[in-house]
Motif scaffolding. Structure first.
Motif, PDB file in Angstrom:
ATOM      1  N   LEU A   1     -12.261 -11.283 -11.747  1.00  0.00           N
ATOM      2  CA  LEU A   1     -11.205 -11.964 -11.011  1.00  0.00           C
ATOM      3  C   LEU A   1     -10.894 -11.347  -9.658  1.00  0.00           C
ATOM      4  N   VAL A   2     -11.269 -10.078  -9.471  1.00  0.00           N
ATOM      5  CA  VAL A   2     -10.960  -9.395  -8.207  1.00  0.00           C
ATOM      6  C   VAL A   2     -12.232  -8.845  -7.566  1.00  0.00           C
ATOM      7  N   GLY A   3     -12.985  -8.107  -8.347  1.00  0.00           N
ATOM      8  CA  GLY A   3     -14.167  -7.441  -7.810  1.00  0.00           C
ATOM      9  C   GLY A   3     -15.245  -8.374  -7.329  1.00  0.00           C
ATOM     10  N   SER A   4     -15.286  -9.591  -7.858  1.00  0.00           N
ATOM     11  CA  SER A   4     -16.325 -10.541  -7.461  1.00  0.00           C
ATOM     12  C   SER A   4     -16.144 -11.047  -6.037  1.00  0.00           C
ATOM     13  N   ASP A   5     -14.964 -10.874  -5.466  1.00  0.00           N
ATOM     14  CA  ASP A   5     -14.698 -11.315  -4.093  1.00  0.00           C
ATOM     15  C   ASP A   5     -14.728 -10.097  -3.177  1.00  0.00           C
ATOM     16  N   GLN A   6     -15.838  -9.915  -2.492  1.00  0.00           N
ATOM     17  CA  GLN A   6     -16.015  -8.748  -1.629  1.00  0.00           C
ATOM     18  C   GLN A   6     -15.451  -8.948  -0.220  1.00  0.00           C
ATOM     19  N   VAL A   7     -15.004 -10.170   0.085  1.00  0.00           N
ATOM     20  CA  VAL A   7     -14.479 -10.442   1.421  1.00  0.00           C
ATOM     21  C   VAL A   7     -12.963 -10.305   1.456  1.00  0.00           C
ATOM     22  N   TYR A   8     -12.281 -10.931   0.473  1.00  0.00           N
ATOM     23  CA  TYR A   8     -10.818 -10.902   0.457  1.00  0.00           C
ATOM     24  C   TYR A   8     -10.240 -10.309  -0.827  1.00  0.00           C
ATOM     25  N   GLY A   9     -11.100  -9.890  -1.755  1.00  0.00           N
ATOM     26  CA  GLY A   9     -10.630  -9.323  -3.016  1.00  0.00           C
ATOM     27  C   GLY A   9     -10.743  -7.803  -3.028  1.00  0.00           C
ATOM     28  N   ALA A  10     -11.698  -7.297  -3.800  1.00  0.00           N
ATOM     29  CA  ALA A  10     -11.867  -5.846  -3.930  1.00  0.00           C
ATOM     30  C   ALA A  10     -12.638  -5.306  -2.727  1.00  0.00           C
ATOM     31  N   THR A  11     -12.019  -5.366  -1.582  1.00  0.00           N
ATOM     32  CA  THR A  11     -12.644  -4.854  -0.358  1.00  0.00           C
ATOM     33  C   THR A  11     -12.524  -3.334  -0.316  1.00  0.00           C
ATOM     34  N   PRO A  12     -13.343  -2.672   0.505  1.00  0.00           N
ATOM     35  CA  PRO A  12     -13.193  -1.214   0.635  1.00  0.00           C
ATOM     36  C   PRO A  12     -11.782  -0.823   1.061  1.00  0.00           C
ATOM     37  N   GLY A  13     -11.167  -1.617   1.912  1.00  0.00           N
ATOM     38  CA  GLY A  13      -9.812  -1.302   2.354  1.00  0.00           C
ATOM     39  C   GLY A  13      -8.810  -1.370   1.213  1.00  0.00           C
ATOM     40  N   PHE A  14      -8.925  -2.388   0.361  1.00  0.00           N
ATOM     41  CA  PHE A  14      -8.009  -2.513  -0.773  1.00  0.00           C
ATOM     42  C   PHE A  14      -8.222  -1.385  -1.773  1.00  0.00           C
ATOM     43  N   LEU A  15      -9.479  -1.100  -2.109  1.00  0.00           N
ATOM     44  CA  LEU A  15      -9.761  -0.052  -3.086  1.00  0.00           C
ATOM     45  C   LEU A  15      -9.320   1.319  -2.578  1.00  0.00           C
ATOM     46  N   SER A  16      -9.477   1.556  -1.285  1.00  0.00           N
ATOM     47  CA  SER A  16      -9.038   2.825  -0.709  1.00  0.00           C
ATOM     48  C   SER A  16      -7.516   2.955  -0.767  1.00  0.00           C
ATOM     49  N   ALA A  17      -6.812   1.887  -0.407  1.00  0.00           N
ATOM     50  CA  ALA A  17      -5.348   1.906  -0.466  1.00  0.00           C
ATOM     51  C   ALA A  17      -4.866   2.044  -1.897  1.00  0.00           C
ATOM     52  N   LEU A  18      -5.554   1.414  -2.835  1.00  0.00           N
ATOM     53  CA  LEU A  18      -5.199   1.502  -4.252  1.00  0.00           C
ATOM     54  C   LEU A  18      -5.351   2.940  -4.750  1.00  0.00           C
ATOM     55  N   GLU A  19      -6.446   3.578  -4.355  1.00  0.00           N
ATOM     56  CA  GLU A  19      -6.670   4.964  -4.792  1.00  0.00           C
ATOM     57  C   GLU A  19      -5.591   5.890  -4.250  1.00  0.00           C
ATOM     58  N   ARG A  20      -5.226   5.719  -2.992  1.00  0.00           N
ATOM     59  CA  ARG A  20      -4.173   6.553  -2.418  1.00  0.00           C
ATOM     60  C   ARG A  20      -2.836   6.307  -3.114  1.00  0.00           C
ATOM     61  N   TYR A  21      -2.595   5.053  -3.489  1.00  0.00           N
ATOM     62  CA  TYR A  21      -1.341   4.719  -4.165  1.00  0.00           C
ATOM     63  C   TYR A  21      -1.275   5.375  -5.542  1.00  0.00           C
ATOM     64  N   LEU A  22      -2.386   5.298  -6.295  1.00  0.00           N
ATOM     65  CA  LEU A  22      -2.391   5.847  -7.652  1.00  0.00           C
ATOM     66  C   LEU A  22      -2.368   7.367  -7.667  1.00  0.00           C
ATOM     67  N   GLU A  23      -2.936   7.974  -6.654  1.00  0.00           N
ATOM     68  CA  GLU A  23      -2.987   9.434  -6.622  1.00  0.00           C
ATOM     69  C   GLU A  23      -1.803  10.052  -5.893  1.00  0.00           C
ATOM     70  N   GLY A  24      -0.996   9.222  -5.231  1.00  0.00           N
ATOM     71  CA  GLY A  24       0.139   9.735  -4.474  1.00  0.00           C
ATOM     72  C   GLY A  24       1.283  10.157  -5.371  1.00  0.00           C
ATOM     73  N   GLU A  25       2.286  10.779  -4.756  1.00  0.00           N
ATOM     74  CA  GLU A  25       3.459  11.198  -5.497  1.00  0.00           C
ATOM     75  C   GLU A  25       4.262   9.972  -5.907  1.00  0.00           C
ATOM     76  N   GLU A  26       5.099  10.140  -6.958  1.00  0.00           N
ATOM     77  CA  GLU A  26       5.888   9.025  -7.464  1.00  0.00           C
ATOM     78  C   GLU A  26       6.796   8.449  -6.393  1.00  0.00           C
ATOM     79  N   THR A  27       7.354   9.297  -5.541  1.00  0.00           N
ATOM     80  CA  THR A  27       8.272   8.810  -4.508  1.00  0.00           C
ATOM     81  C   THR A  27       7.557   7.907  -3.513  1.00  0.00           C
ATOM     82  N   ALA A  28       6.262   8.120  -3.342  1.00  0.00           N
ATOM     83  CA  ALA A  28       5.503   7.311  -2.388  1.00  0.00           C
ATOM     84  C   ALA A  28       5.389   5.871  -2.864  1.00  0.00           C
ATOM     85  N   ARG A  29       5.487   5.667  -4.212  1.00  0.00           N
ATOM     86  CA  ARG A  29       5.358   4.322  -4.760  1.00  0.00           C
ATOM     87  C   ARG A  29       6.628   3.502  -4.568  1.00  0.00           C
ATOM     88  N   LEU A  30       7.692   4.127  -4.191  1.00  0.00           N
ATOM     89  CA  LEU A  30       8.967   3.425  -4.069  1.00  0.00           C
ATOM     90  C   LEU A  30       9.285   3.041  -2.636  1.00  0.00           C
TER      91      LEU A  30
END
Length: 630
Positions: free
Chosen positions: A373-402
């Motif tokens: 549903l996400v990874g199959s769309d390389q243009v507007y779905g699971a783009t390198p930019g989205f995956l990079s931002a997702l990784e930073r979000y998951l690895e960031g401090e809890e306060t960064a998520r708020l």
């Protein structure tokens, strides 16, 4: 960044003239191409084929004139419905010269082949008061007094026409005989008086217009020039061509236009009018939108810089459809973007959908769904930019998520929610796409309208939900009843939120002339609740069920507090309840003497019925006799 850097001025992609012409239809500050009188000049400058839309109303207008009809015709609508276009089309169809149409005369005469003299007014609002008075008096003579010396053709906005007739009547010291009948015709779709024919362009279905506009733009012959363009060669993605490809249904996007049509239908039934002008602006914006381009709309010359910067994903048509590429103020100036914003797509979501977007890439249980549903769309779905931002979000401090929604990842999450709404498969039970909107029962509403139009029974679950919601609003109690409807009060104050005195109750399905029936109002195309408190004509009260009122009752039925969703809807429902209570009182007063079992005159008592709730939430009315001291 205010705009994309310029590229080699000698660079001229083969479709650049067409894209430049299409760009002028978009929501720029100066949309001259959206006005019929500027079309011919713009086409001559761009040297491209025009965007051609079918005009079934124009065919009917031409046929009416060619039939030899007398009197006149009125081409009415709101701004952007194509009144001037239809007027010009009629002029050409009956032999008028293009050069004569383009001259400065606001009122034009043309001798028709059968000898009638047609008087054309391409826009009533452009006339001065004295010119307008002369035209309207001529219309009155032709339509109501049998004058055959002229045949009137007038294009006018609804409000402008009624206002000019009212002002003329005031100056003449009378009520103009055309004003009230035309007002009724505009509101109810009826026929105007006398020999005046009305063609109301605002009554054309929005979904059909949307589908036609999207097809006319995305299938335009000028796109063939893109096949030889180097901007999409060697694996490069041209966002203009990609958005156009997805509008055509490429890459599994067959649902996009259908779901956009659903949104447009619900918006129309909620009272939004979206003329062809707005639909053209929307389609142009979907294909060409990019926040970094000049005025938010790409030209071919912008594409090399967009590709070099890696900002192709910011051109996503899933955001462009909501005007995400435009400054918020400019987007909200357009009724079409304002209407689509009311669905909250991007802000609304479900916990499952957000869980998929946030954790699906790393969670083994969600990996298959994420890839599909996400990874199959390389243009507007699971783009390198989205995956990079997702990784930073998951690895960031809890306060960064708020942080606020302006945070990079939150912006990307909004974009992904929008993409999911348009791309989730119809049968994806775990991720229902209507759950991504403020109208979570929007699909049920459209199914109900379709069933009523085809004279088929509506879903039992929908009926039960509506009845439960009605009962909870009527009583203010969390009752579960779906087989009967309580009409309750608080002892005289009909606007009370909690009402435990049952004035009457009727079945949830019409039975022997009593109870609720759900029908289709052919004037508005909306569903309508019709509750009969007794058999016979005049004993029913109707309530127009717009999509937002439908949503309100469904939300209340599943536990939402009435005031937390829409105070306006609650007030509408309480007004409906007040009408039912008044109708119940009238019916009671009309009972023959001796049939009133609610009062015991001899023993000075009053019999009341109180609504009580059983253990499982079912309500019932319990009779109580109240003694009155002598």
């Amino acid at each position: 960044m205010n705009g994309l850097a310029s590229v080699d001025p000698g660079f001229a992609p083969p479709a650049s003239a067409w894209v430049r012409f299409l760009r002028s239809y978009g929501p720029t500050p100066n949309n001259l191409n959206l006005f019929d009188e500027y079309i011919t000049g713009a086409l001559n400058r761009a040297k491209v084929a025009p965007i051609t839309l079918s005009s079934p109303q124009l065919d009917k207008i031409v046929a009416h004139v060619q039939s030899g009809a007398r009197g006149g015709l009125l081409i009415a609508g709101t701004a952007g419905d194509g009144k001037t276009y239809h007027c010009r089309g009629l002029w050409a169809a009956v032999g008028g010269a293009p050069k004569a149409w383009a001259d400065a005369n606001l009122v034009k005469e043309l001798t028709l082949p059968d000898g009638r003299v047609a008087v054309f007014v391409k826009d009533l609002s452009e006339l001065r008061d004295e010119q307008s008075d002369e035209v309207l008096m001529m219309l009155e003579r032709c339509a109501l007094e049998g004058d055959d010396s002229k045949f009137m053709v007038i294009a006018a906005n609804h409000g402008q026409m009624l206002e000019r007739l009212r002002d003329l009547g005031h100056r003449q010291g009378r009520e103009h005989p055309l004003r009230k009948p035309l007002q009724d015709a505009f509101l109810s779709g009826g026929n105007p008086p006398g020999r005046l024919a009305l063609f109301d362009l605002s009554r054309i279905g929005h979904r059909d217009s949307l589908v036609e506009v999207v097809r006319a733009v995305s299938e335009h012959s000028e796109w063939k020039n893109c096949s030889s363009c180097s901007l999409q060669a060697d694996g490069r993605v041209c966002p203009i061509f990609e958005n156009r490809r997805r509008l055509l249904g490429g890459g599994g996007e067959v649902a996009f236009v259908r779901r956009l049509g659903d949104l447009v239908d619900i918006a129309r039934l909620n009272g939004w009018h979206l003329p062809v002008r707005d639909l053209l602006a929307l389609t142009s914006n979907m294909i060409l939108g990019h926040p970094l381009a000049k005025e938010g709309l790409m030209a071919c010359a912008d594409i090399p810089k967009i590709q070099a910067d890696g900002s192709v994903e910011q051109a996503s048509l899933y955001g462009n459809v909501f005007g995400a590429n435009l400054p918020a103020r400019r987007a909200m100036e357009r009724p079409v973007f304002k209407a689509l914003a009311s669905f909250g797509i991007g802000e609304e979501s479900t916990s499952r959908a957000d869980g998929l977007l946030v954790y699906g890439h790393d969670d083994g249980k969600l990996a298959e769904s994420f890839a599909r549903l996400v990874g199959s769309d390389q243009v507007y779905g699971a783009t390198p930019g989205f995956l990079s931002a997702l990784e930073r979000y998951l690895e960031g401090e809890e306060t960064a998520r708020l942080e606020s929604e302006t945070d990079e990842f939150m912006e990307r999450l909004v974009s992904q929610r929008r993409r999911l709404f348009f791309t989730l498969p119809d049968g994806e039970a775990a991720y229902p796409y209507w759950g991504m909107t403020a109208f979570r029962f929007g699909g049920d509403y459209l199914d109900t309208i379709a069933a009523l139009a085809e004279r088929k029974p509506i879903s039992d679950s929908v009926r039960s939900r509506l009845v439960r919601g009605l009962n909870r609003v009527m009583t203010g109690l969390l009752i579960e009843n779906t087989d009967n409807i309580f009409v309750a009060s608080s002892g005289g104050f009909t606007q009370s939120r909690v009402s435990v005195l049952c004035d009457t109750e009727v079945p949830a399905k019409r039975d022997r002339g009593t109870g609720m029936m759900i029908k289709l109002d052919k004037q508005t195309d909306r569903a309508c609740l019709d509750i009969a408190l007794a058999p016979g004509v005049g004993n029913a009260v109707s309530f127009s069920l717009s999509p937002i009122r439908f949503e309100f009752l469904c939300r209340v039925a599943i536990g939402a507090l009435p005031g937390s969703f829409s105070n306006e809807c609650l007030e509408d429902m309480l007004a409906f309840k007040a009408k039912l209570l008044r109708k119940a009182e009238v019916i009671l007063d009309m009972r023959p003497a001796g049939e009133d079992d609610e009062a015991g005159i001899e023993d000075h008592s009053i019999k009341l019925r109180f609504i009580e709730i059983e253990q499982h939430g079912l309500g019932f009315s319990r009779p109580v006799t109240v003694r009155i001291s002598a």
